[in-house]
Write a protein that holds these residues in place. Structure first.
Motif, PDB file in Angstrom:
ATOM      1  N   SER A  24       6.962 -16.493 -19.788  1.00 28.85           N
ATOM      2  CA  SER A  24       6.213 -17.078 -20.895  1.00 28.85           C
ATOM      3  C   SER A  24       5.695 -16.006 -21.847  1.00 28.85           C
ATOM      4  O   SER A  24       5.382 -16.311 -23.000  1.00 28.85           O
TER       5      SER A  24
ATOM      6  N   GLY B 181       3.855 -20.497 -15.977  1.00 28.22           N
ATOM      7  CA  GLY B 181       2.669 -20.841 -16.748  1.00 28.22           C
ATOM      8  C   GLY B 181       1.655 -19.733 -16.829  1.00 28.22           C
ATOM      9  O   GLY B 181       0.619 -19.877 -17.476  1.00 28.22           O
ATOM     10  N   GLY B 182       1.938 -18.625 -16.151  1.00 23.80           N
ATOM     11  CA  GLY B 182       1.025 -17.500 -16.260  1.00 23.80           C
ATOM     12  C   GLY B 182      -0.011 -17.438 -15.158  1.00 23.80           C
ATOM     13  O   GLY B 182      -0.706 -16.444 -15.021  1.00 23.80           O
ATOM     14  N   ALA B 183      -0.109 -18.475 -14.347  1.00 30.04           N
ATOM     15  CA  ALA B 183      -1.143 -18.463 -13.307  1.00 30.04           C
ATOM     16  C   ALA B 183      -0.848 -17.449 -12.227  1.00 30.04           C
ATOM     17  O   ALA B 183      -1.728 -17.124 -11.444  1.00 30.04           O
TER      18      ALA B 183
END
Lengths: 110, 115
Positions: free
Chosen positions: A30, A93-95
């Protein structure tokens, strides 16, 4: 898990040369960060990219999402550009946080 | 001035003696993270936190604990340090919850030696 490869690992160049550092990754992302680590150890963020190209002064960063590749360019290099440059990617999603390349050690000789 | 602070900056300790490395940010960031940097291995994520009371393991969590009781603080705890935890540690923060997609702000680093 994303695999992040940087090349070259080490680069020595003369002042004024055009520098290119490459970063490739294995899984779609992302965003991608370019970081600079000074000889004293501190890390600063240079760019965050999700597409296209960004420019800041003599630094240019590009990313090709389809080819899973990014480049960092330094124009008119100067000895103060000597540092380790690190590519880091954000998957999904970057989590999951950042996954880092091992860095490119750049030395610019006067 | 926007910054991430870490303390101590340098620490030499002995095996088994519990220690805490503090990290604090003054930017009201939701996301905070701890990394270790080792020669030949680069930076690796230890733990991260998406907000107060929300923490999760990174790639190398063994031997470490964290807590996030306040938004600004994210301490790293080594309950029983071992020599293989000798490393350079960085704390970082960024503004977006659950996403590391915004600019990362790094602390100055803590050089830990465990003998």
């Amino acid at each position: 898990k994303n695999e992040v490869e940087q090349s070259p690992q080490n680069l020595t160049a003369q002042e004024g040369e055009f520098i290119t550092i490459n970063c490739s990754y294995s899984v779609g992302i992302s965003a991608l960060h370019w970081l600079q680590q000074h000889p004293g150890g501190g890390i600063v963020s240079l760019f965050m990219l999700s597409s296209g190209k960004k420019k800041h002064g003599r630094l240019i960063a590009t990313i090709n999402i389809q080819e899973k590749h990014s480049s960092l360019h330094i124009t008119a290099s100067h000895p103060r550009d000597s540092a380790v440059y690190i590519c880091a990617v954000v998957s999904g999603g970057g989590a999951d946080g950042l996954t880092f390349g091992k860095g490119t050690h750049l030395i610019i000789q006067p | 001035e926007a910054q991430v602070t870490q303390n101590p900056r340098y620490l030499i300790t002995v095996t088994g003696k519990k220690l805490t490395v503090t990290c604090s940010q003054n930017m009201n960031h939701e996301y905070m993270s701890w990394y270790r940097q080792d020669p030949g291995l680069g930076l690796r994520q230890i733990y991260y936190s998406m907000n107060v009371e929300v923490t999760d393991k990174g790639d190398v969590p063994e031997g470490y604990k964290v807590s996030r009781k306040e938004k600004r603080n994210f301490p790293l705890i080594l309950e029983s340090p071992s020599p293989n935890q000798t490393s350079l540690y960085f704390c970082a923060s960024s503004p977006r919850p659950g996403q590391a997609t915004y600019e990362q702000y790094f602390g100055p680093g803590t050089r830990l030696t465990v003998t």
